[in-house]
Design a protein around this motif. Structure first.
Motif, PDB file in Angstrom:
ATOM      1  N   VAL A 152     -65.735 -57.377-102.403  1.00 43.38           N
ATOM      2  CA  VAL A 152     -64.542 -57.842-101.700  1.00 43.38           C
ATOM      3  C   VAL A 152     -64.765 -57.804-100.194  1.00 43.38           C
ATOM      4  O   VAL A 152     -64.326 -58.701 -99.462  1.00 43.38           O
ATOM      5  N   TYR A 153     -65.458 -56.793 -99.711  1.00 40.27           N
ATOM      6  CA  TYR A 153     -65.771 -56.728 -98.271  1.00 40.27           C
ATOM      7  C   TYR A 153     -66.593 -57.936 -97.849  1.00 40.27           C
ATOM      8  O   TYR A 153     -66.306 -58.567 -96.823  1.00 40.27           O
ATOM      9  N   ARG A 154     -67.607 -58.279 -98.630  1.00 37.50           N
ATOM     10  CA  ARG A 154     -68.451 -59.436 -98.278  1.00 37.50           C
ATOM     11  C   ARG A 154     -67.652 -60.731 -98.265  1.00 37.50           C
ATOM     12  O   ARG A 154     -67.971 -61.662 -97.516  1.00 37.50           O
ATOM     13  N   ALA A 155     -66.595 -60.790 -99.041  1.00 42.67           N
ATOM     14  CA  ALA A 155     -65.752 -61.992 -99.088  1.00 42.67           C
ATOM     15  C   ALA A 155     -64.685 -61.996 -97.999  1.00 42.67           C
ATOM     16  O   ALA A 155     -63.908 -62.951 -97.910  1.00 42.67           O
ATOM     17  N   GLY A 156     -64.642 -60.939 -97.197  1.00 50.19           N
ATOM     18  CA  GLY A 156     -63.645 -60.860 -96.140  1.00 50.19           C
ATOM     19  C   GLY A 156     -62.314 -60.305 -96.591  1.00 50.19           C
ATOM     20  O   GLY A 156     -61.323 -60.399 -95.856  1.00 50.19           O
ATOM     21  N   GLY A 157     -62.292 -59.734 -97.794  1.00 48.99           N
ATOM     22  CA  GLY A 157     -61.069 -59.143 -98.315  1.00 48.99           C
ATOM     23  C   GLY A 157     -61.037 -57.642 -98.105  1.00 48.99           C
ATOM     24  O   GLY A 157     -61.865 -57.068 -97.393  1.00 48.99           O
ATOM     25  N   LEU A 158     -60.078 -56.986 -98.775  1.00 48.78           N
ATOM     26  CA  LEU A 158     -59.869 -55.556 -98.562  1.00 48.78           C
ATOM     27  C   LEU A 158     -59.742 -54.827 -99.885  1.00 48.78           C
ATOM     28  O   LEU A 158     -58.796 -55.048-100.648  1.00 48.78           O
ATOM     29  N   ALA A 159     -60.713 -53.975-100.145  1.00 48.70           N
ATOM     30  CA  ALA A 159     -60.702 -53.108-101.318  1.00 48.70           C
ATOM     31  C   ALA A 159     -61.560 -51.891-100.988  1.00 48.70           C
ATOM     32  O   ALA A 159     -62.618 -52.017-100.365  1.00 48.70           O
ATOM     33  N   VAL A 160     -61.095 -50.723-101.386  1.00 48.22           N
ATOM     34  CA  VAL A 160     -61.819 -49.482-101.090  1.00 48.22           C
ATOM     35  C   VAL A 160     -61.850 -48.617-102.336  1.00 48.22           C
ATOM     36  O   VAL A 160     -60.831 -48.440-103.015  1.00 48.22           O
ATOM     37  N   ALA A 161     -63.030 -48.085-102.634  1.00 48.16           N
ATOM     38  CA  ALA A 161     -63.189 -47.180-103.764  1.00 48.16           C
ATOM     39  C   ALA A 161     -62.605 -45.814-103.437  1.00 48.16           C
ATOM     40  O   ALA A 161     -62.717 -45.331-102.308  1.00 48.16           O
ATOM     41  N   LEU A 162     -61.976 -45.195-104.424  1.00 46.30           N
ATOM     42  CA  LEU A 162     -61.432 -43.857-104.248  1.00 46.30           C
ATOM     43  C   LEU A 162     -62.570 -42.855-104.086  1.00 46.30           C
ATOM     44  O   LEU A 162     -63.502 -42.820-104.898  1.00 46.30           O
ATOM     45  N   ARG A 163     -62.468 -42.027-103.052  1.00 43.58           N
ATOM     46  CA  ARG A 163     -63.451 -40.981-102.804  1.00 43.58           C
ATOM     47  C   ARG A 163     -62.759 -39.634-102.724  1.00 43.58           C
ATOM     48  O   ARG A 163     -61.626 -39.535-102.252  1.00 43.58           O
ATOM     49  N   THR A 164     -63.446 -38.611-103.147  1.00 43.32           N
ATOM     50  CA  THR A 164     -62.959 -37.256-102.952  1.00 43.32           C
ATOM     51  C   THR A 164     -63.210 -36.857-101.498  1.00 43.32           C
ATOM     52  O   THR A 164     -64.016 -37.503-100.794  1.00 43.32           O
ATOM     53  N   PRO A 165     -62.560 -35.804-101.007  1.00 44.10           N
ATOM     54  CA  PRO A 165     -62.864 -35.346 -99.647  1.00 44.10           C
ATOM     55  C   PRO A 165     -64.359 -35.065 -99.442  1.00 44.10           C
ATOM     56  O   PRO A 165     -64.916 -35.396 -98.392  1.00 44.10           O
ATOM     57  N   ALA A 166     -65.002 -34.481-100.427  1.00 42.99           N
ATOM     58  CA  ALA A 166     -66.432 -34.173-100.286  1.00 42.99           C
ATOM     59  C   ALA A 166     -67.268 -35.451-100.236  1.00 42.99           C
ATOM     60  O   ALA A 166     -68.243 -35.544 -99.472  1.00 42.99           O
ATOM     61  N   GLN A 167     -66.908 -36.427-101.048  1.00 44.05           N
ATOM     62  CA  GLN A 167     -67.647 -37.699-101.017  1.00 44.05           C
ATOM     63  C   GLN A 167     -67.484 -38.395 -99.672  1.00 44.05           C
ATOM     64  O   GLN A 167     -68.433 -38.987 -99.157  1.00 44.05           O
ATOM     65  N   TRP A 168     -66.296 -38.351 -99.092  1.00 42.61           N
ATOM     66  CA  TRP A 168     -66.118 -38.952 -97.777  1.00 42.61           C
ATOM     67  C   TRP A 168     -66.902 -38.179 -96.726  1.00 42.61           C
ATOM     68  O   TRP A 168     -67.517 -38.779 -95.836  1.00 42.61           O
ATOM     69  N   GLN A 169     -66.909 -36.873 -96.808  1.00 41.23           N
ATOM     70  CA  GLN A 169     -67.656 -36.076 -95.835  1.00 41.23           C
ATOM     71  C   GLN A 169     -69.136 -36.416 -95.857  1.00 41.23           C
ATOM     72  O   GLN A 169     -69.815 -36.310 -94.830  1.00 41.23           O
ATOM     73  N   ALA A 170     -69.650 -36.839 -96.985  1.00 43.28           N
ATOM     74  CA  ALA A 170     -71.060 -37.198 -97.100  1.00 43.28           C
ATOM     75  C   ALA A 170     -71.333 -38.627 -96.649  1.00 43.28           C
ATOM     76  O   ALA A 170     -72.502 -39.028 -96.545  1.00 43.28           O
ATOM     77  N   HIS A 171     -70.295 -39.394 -96.371  1.00 41.07           N
ATOM     78  CA  HIS A 171     -70.466 -40.793 -95.978  1.00 41.07           C
ATOM     79  C   HIS A 171     -70.839 -40.870 -94.498  1.00 41.07           C
ATOM     80  O   HIS A 171     -70.288 -40.133 -93.676  1.00 41.07           O
ATOM     81  N   PRO A 172     -71.772 -41.747 -94.118  1.00 39.29           N
ATOM     82  CA  PRO A 172     -72.163 -41.827 -92.693  1.00 39.29           C
ATOM     83  C   PRO A 172     -71.022 -42.201 -91.762  1.00 39.29           C
ATOM     84  O   PRO A 172     -71.011 -41.797 -90.604  1.00 39.29           O
ATOM     85  N   GLN A 173     -70.037 -42.962 -92.248  1.00 37.30           N
ATOM     86  CA  GLN A 173     -68.912 -43.295 -91.371  1.00 37.30           C
ATOM     87  C   GLN A 173     -68.084 -42.052 -91.043  1.00 37.30           C
ATOM     88  O   GLN A 173     -67.570 -41.911 -89.933  1.00 37.30           O
ATOM     89  N   ALA A 174     -67.980 -41.144 -91.999  1.00 34.86           N
ATOM     90  CA  ALA A 174     -67.225 -39.910 -91.760  1.00 34.86           C
ATOM     91  C   ALA A 174     -67.873 -39.100 -90.648  1.00 34.86           C
ATOM     92  O   ALA A 174     -67.182 -38.504 -89.812  1.00 34.86           O
ATOM     93  N   ALA A 175     -69.205 -39.056 -90.620  1.00 34.18           N
ATOM     94  CA  ALA A 175     -69.900 -38.316 -89.560  1.00 34.18           C
ATOM     95  C   ALA A 175     -69.650 -38.955 -88.201  1.00 34.18           C
ATOM     96  O   ALA A 175     -69.447 -38.256 -87.195  1.00 34.18           O
ATOM     97  N   GLU A 176     -69.643 -40.275 -88.149  1.00 37.18           N
ATOM     98  CA  GLU A 176     -69.367 -40.976 -86.888  1.00 37.18           C
ATOM     99  C   GLU A 176     -67.948 -40.700 -86.414  1.00 37.18           C
ATOM    100  O   GLU A 176     -67.701 -40.481 -85.225  1.00 37.18           O
TER     101      GLU A 176
END
Length: 483
Positions: A152-176
């Motif tokens: 959906v992101y590649r198509a210019g739309g909006l959809a986000v997968a559910l993440r736990t707090p720990a999964q988000w903390q491990a994401h590079p965007q969270a570090a930024e």
């Protein structure tokens, strides 16, 4: 008052001024597992203090006016889009395809309130434009949540997968996001100090932004909340939208108080925009980072053409990191950052009791503009302030701790009975959009305004030109004003 102190510090305010803020605490509003009430109180309180500070500076007052922040008023304001009524009709908050869906391995949330986002979502799923919610559910159940997010992101739309707090903390965007301050503040040049015209004699209210011109290039809640607040405080706010991107009617009605609304093609109408910019004091943008740069709207480019400008930017994920160029909304940020897991159950994800990331960031953005204007009156310089919903989410999840005993308990709450119903902070206004029941402003300080100067105008109904006489005098570049 810890959270207010933290917000005020992030804005660069003098620590001693926090003593001018008092809170009416109502523990039964904005109830959540996360400290949403404390965040909301802090954002509105810091905004009111920034307004009172600038008002005192402009009026030559010896003391900054006292600020009161009432949890009940704040809670109502954070639900403004839900409490709005247009000729008695309740607003439409979310479209049928804006919701949680079961994926093959978890959950995904989509946002399709705007027609073009719905079209892109369905296209990414290989479904026709008239596909039903049942068809979408079937298609999403066949895919992993991350697969859907990327497609959906590649198509210019909006959809986000559910993440736990720990999964988000491990994401590079969270570090930024975590590496940035809550409010990013920068000086862009050495423009001379701002000289304000004296306030009007015997003015009915202290209007910190009176006579200032604000170009509002924002959409979808956080940015419009900020500019709605600046309009309350006396600014001439002109919202400008592309003619082919109409705002959702109910959303426009909720956030349009005090403003005027014009349409302008930034490419074909470049001369018109430059004329507006030539006497603007503030430009607020809320589009995806980089989207407006091709029109010469990057902060340094704006300041080069209009020295002394305040540029304010708000985005979902921040203008940096692997998600810096992605679209996003409050509901999606809650899903990505683990908030939906924290507020949910084992069976289903949850949500905050209000779109608190949007509203909170909006009031902080207005506060950052007001503080930048105050700093300019002492030290000059074009200014840039930037906020991101994801950074506000980080503050909510990692920076604020509940402090229910701070402030003055409201008598009703102290007795253990519920706070007044939201109707206590509602009023009705007649205007070109009909009879509107709406929330009163939550920003309150001594002798400050209590309502907006005008009801919202129909979308795109105003000319792309300034209304008020300009009150910012020409100042020689070498002149400085000291405090």
């Amino acid at each position: 008052m810890t959270a207010i102190k933290d917000a005020w510090g992030a804005l660069g305010g003098r620590p001693d001024l926090v003593s001018r803020v008092s809170a009416v605490v109502r523990p039964d509003v904005l109830d959540a597992r996360l400290p949403v009430r404390e965040l909301a109180r802090a954002c509105v309180g810091a905004c009111a203090l920034a307004a009172a500070e600038l008002g005192a500076r402009r009026a030559g007052l010896a003391e900054v006016p006292a600020v009161t922040v009432d949890d009940g008023a704040v809670a109502a304001a954070f639900h403004s889009e839900r409490l709005l009524r247009v000729d008695g009709r309740a607003p439409v908050s979310f479209a049928p395809l804006s919701r949680f869906w079961r994926a093959a391995d978890g959950w995904v949330r989509t946002h399709a309130n705007y027609p073009h986002h719905r079209h892109r979502l369905l296209g990414a799923l290989g479904l026709p434009a008239d596909a039903s919610a049942e068809a979408v559910a079937g298609r999403l159940a066949e895919r992993s949540a991350l697969e859907t997010e990327e497609a959906v992101y590649r198509a210019g739309g909006l959809a986000v997968a559910l993440r736990t707090p720990a999964q988000w903390q491990a994401h590079p965007q969270a570090a930024e996001v975590a590496a940035r301050p809550l409010v990013e503040r920068a000086r862009l040049d050495a423009a001379p100090a701002r000289v304000f015209a004296p306030p009007a004699p015997a003015a009915p209210a202290l209007l910190p932004a009176a006579g200032l011109r604000v170009l509002d290039l924002t959409r979808v809640l956080a940015g419009p909340v900020a500019t709605r607040t600046l309009a309350l405080l006396g600014a001439d706010v002109l919202r400008v939208d592309a003619p082919w991107l109409p705002e959702l009617p109910d959303q426009h009605a909720d956030t349009g108080f005090g403003k005027r609304s014009a349409t302008l093609d930034l490419a074909a109408g470049r001369d018109t925009f430059e004329k507006l910019l030539s006497t603007a004091d503030v430009v607020v943008t809320g589009y995806r980072p980089g989207t407006l740069d091709r029109f010469g709207l990057a902060p340094h480019a704006l300041a080069e053409r209009r020295p002394g400008l305040v540029v304010a930017q708000v985005s979902a994920w921040g203008g940096y990191g692997p998600w810096g160029g992605r679209r996003g909304f409050d509901s999606l940020v809650q899903v990505a950052t683990g908030i939906a897991v924290t507020e949910g159950t084992a069976e289903r994800p949850g949500a905050l009791p209000a779109q608190a990331l949007d509203h909170g960031t909006g009031y902080l953005l207005a506060a950052a503009v007001l503080r930048a204007l105050t700093e300019q009156s002492y030290a000059g310089g074009s200014r840039l302030v930037r906020l991101a919903l994801a950074r506000t989410a980080r503050w909510l999840t990692h920076g604020i701790r509940p402090a229910p005993n701070e402030g003055t308990p409201a008598p009703a709450s102290a007795e253990g009975t519920p706070a007044p119903a939201p109707g206590a902070w509602l009023t009705e206004t007649d205007g070109p959009l009909g009879r509107l029941r709406h929330v009163r402003p939550p920003v309150s300080f001594t002798d400050g305004p209590t309502d907006w100067p005008r009801p919202p105008a129909p979308w795109g109904s105003d000319p792309a030109e300034w209304l008020s006489p300009h009150t910012r005098p020409a100042v020689p570049r070498e002149r400085l004003v000291t405090g």
